[in-house]
Structure formats: C-alpha cells, structure tokens
Design a protein around this motif. Structure first.
Motif, PDB file in Angstrom:
ATOM      1  N   PRO A   9      10.156   0.345   5.284  1.00  0.00           N
ATOM      2  CA  PRO A   9      10.110   1.704   4.713  1.00  0.00           C
ATOM      3  C   PRO A   9      11.504   2.212   4.358  1.00  0.00           C
ATOM      4  O   PRO A   9      11.966   3.247   4.851  1.00  0.00           O
ATOM      5  CB  PRO A   9       9.476   2.514   5.840  1.00  0.00           C
ATOM      6  N   GLU A  52       0.800  -1.230   0.000  1.00  0.00           N
ATOM      7  CA  GLU A  52       0.000   0.000   0.000  1.00  0.00           C
ATOM      8  C   GLU A  52       0.829   1.274   0.000  1.00  0.00           C
ATOM      9  O   GLU A  52       0.519   2.221  -0.732  1.00  0.00           O
ATOM     10  CB  GLU A  52      -0.910   0.011   1.234  1.00  0.00           C
ATOM     11  N   THR A  53       1.874   1.362   0.813  1.00  0.00           N
ATOM     12  CA  THR A  53       2.631   2.609   0.927  1.00  0.00           C
ATOM     13  C   THR A  53       3.924   2.582   0.120  1.00  0.00           C
ATOM     14  O   THR A  53       4.793   3.432   0.318  1.00  0.00           O
ATOM     15  CB  THR A  53       2.937   2.927   2.404  1.00  0.00           C
ATOM     16  N   LYS A  77       3.840   4.751   6.894  1.00  0.00           N
ATOM     17  CA  LYS A  77       4.740   4.290   5.846  1.00  0.00           C
ATOM     18  C   LYS A  77       5.369   2.962   6.254  1.00  0.00           C
ATOM     19  O   LYS A  77       6.118   2.880   7.229  1.00  0.00           O
ATOM     20  CB  LYS A  77       5.818   5.351   5.615  1.00  0.00           C
ATOM     21  N   GLU A  90       6.354   3.311  -2.919  1.00  0.00           N
ATOM     22  CA  GLU A  90       6.494   4.420  -3.870  1.00  0.00           C
ATOM     23  C   GLU A  90       7.547   4.021  -4.903  1.00  0.00           C
ATOM     24  O   GLU A  90       8.648   3.606  -4.537  1.00  0.00           O
ATOM     25  CB  GLU A  90       6.923   5.692  -3.149  1.00  0.00           C
TER      26      GLU A  90
END
Length: 214
Positions: free
Chosen positions: A138, A93-94, A118, A96
């Motif tokens: 993260p 989901e988080t 995150k 990037e």
C-alpha cells in the motif's frame, strides 16, 4: 454508450500523443488491448460498486481472456490510462491509479499481505511504470514519478523521482524531460547487461595486451 465512446476517444488521443508509433485514433480504438481493458474495467467496476460481485468478476475474467491484462473490478482507475502492449499486467483490488498514467507490459500492482483493507499501491497522476516492474504493497508512487523496467518497488516514491533496481532506489535527482518510457533517466544508470558487456570487453582487451607482450 456516449460515455463509453467519449472515453474511448479520449484514451485513443492520449495513446496517439504518447506512443512513438503514432497510431491513428481508429487504430488505437480497434487494435490497442490496453484501451479495451480499461473500457471493460469500467463496466466491471460499476457492477462491483453496486454489489454485483460475481458478474463483475465474470466481466473482468472475460476482459483478461481478450486482452491478457488482469484488472480487479475493485481497482480505482483515473482518466487516460495508457497500458502499452499490456500482456501480463496485473492490477490488484485496492490499487488506485490517477490520470495520465503509463504502464508497460508485465507490470504487477500487487499486495504483500493477506489481511483485508488497503493492500495495493496508489499511483498518482503522470506516473510511468516500466516493463516488468513489480510495485508492491500500500505505497504511494508520487506524481510524475518513474519506476524503471524490472524494478521491485516496495517503498514510497516521492513526486518526480525515478527509481530503479531491486529493491528500487532513486538515483538521487528528479526525472528529466526526455526520460524514457521505461522509467530510466538517460545516463543515470547502466543496465546490468551493459556493465557485464563492458567488463567482458575490458577482459578481452587485457588478454590481447598480455598475448602481445608474450
């Protein structure tokens, strides 16, 4: 619709430029699951950001059924992402992802905690993630960095560095031109299988030498 067609063409040209099979643009659009997954994600992400969470999940689920690639609708993906082969890829989901990133099959961009916030990696532009690699937490994978096949990466990777192994560690020098798509610098490290094969060959040679002496 024009935006979707434009992005499909852009990704297809990137695939043609980077895939040694050199598919035509038409082949890339019609036959590459990674391209389809990115386009479905654009719709799912738009729904997610506008608050339509359940429809976004449905679109993502449908995309996974069609492509074998699971991208959470909340993930942020840049331009020209090339997911080669793609089966078994999971993007959290988080996560990037920057521009011009290459991800092979079996890759997980996953989390290590159940806490909100995150939880997933950030891949800067130009990153290559080799087949079966697990990039967890993260962490930041720097611009033009490489994560080797089947590596487990839980620490940040500086710009332009290759990491391999479990846990993933750099070989101590920047990536070279010609680094393979699976994220291993030529000559930097032998695979475990190659090392085992070399040891077996050496043992057989020693046995043969001993038998001749006897």
């Amino acid at each position: 619709m024009a935006g979707v067609i434009g992005e499909a063409l852009e990704i297809a040209r990137a695939i043609r430029a980077r895939d040694p099979a050199r598919p035509t643009v038409a082949e890339s659009i019609l036959c590459y699951a990674g391209l389809h997954a990115v386009l479905w994600h654009r719709l799912a992400n738009r729904l997610w950001r506008t608050g339509f969470r359940a429809p976004a999940r449905l679109v993502s689920h449908f995309s996974r059924f069609l492509t074998g690639i699971e991208i959470h609708p909340g993930a942020a993906i840049g331009r020209r992402l090339f997911i080669d082969h793609g089966m078994g890829v999971v993007i959290g989901e988080t996560a990037e992802i920057g521009d011009d990133v290459l991800i092979y099959h079996g890759v997980t961009l996953g989390g290590l905690t159940l806490r909100p916030g995150k939880r997933h990696p950030t891949l800067e532009s130009g990153v290559v993630i080799g087949a079966g690699a697990q990039v967890l937490g993260p962490i930041r994978i720097g611009r033009n960095a490489r994560v080797g096949a089947n590596a487990v990466c839980v620490d940040p990777v500086p710009d332009g560095v290759t990491v391999v192994g479990i846990p993933a560690r750099p070989p101590g020098r920047p990536c070279e031109e010609g680094t393979t798509g699976y994220g291993i610098t030529p000559g930097a490290l032998e695979s475990v299988a190659e090392q085992v094969a070399a040891l077996r060959a050496e043992i057989e040679a020693l046995k043969e030498r001993d038998s001749l002496r006897a």
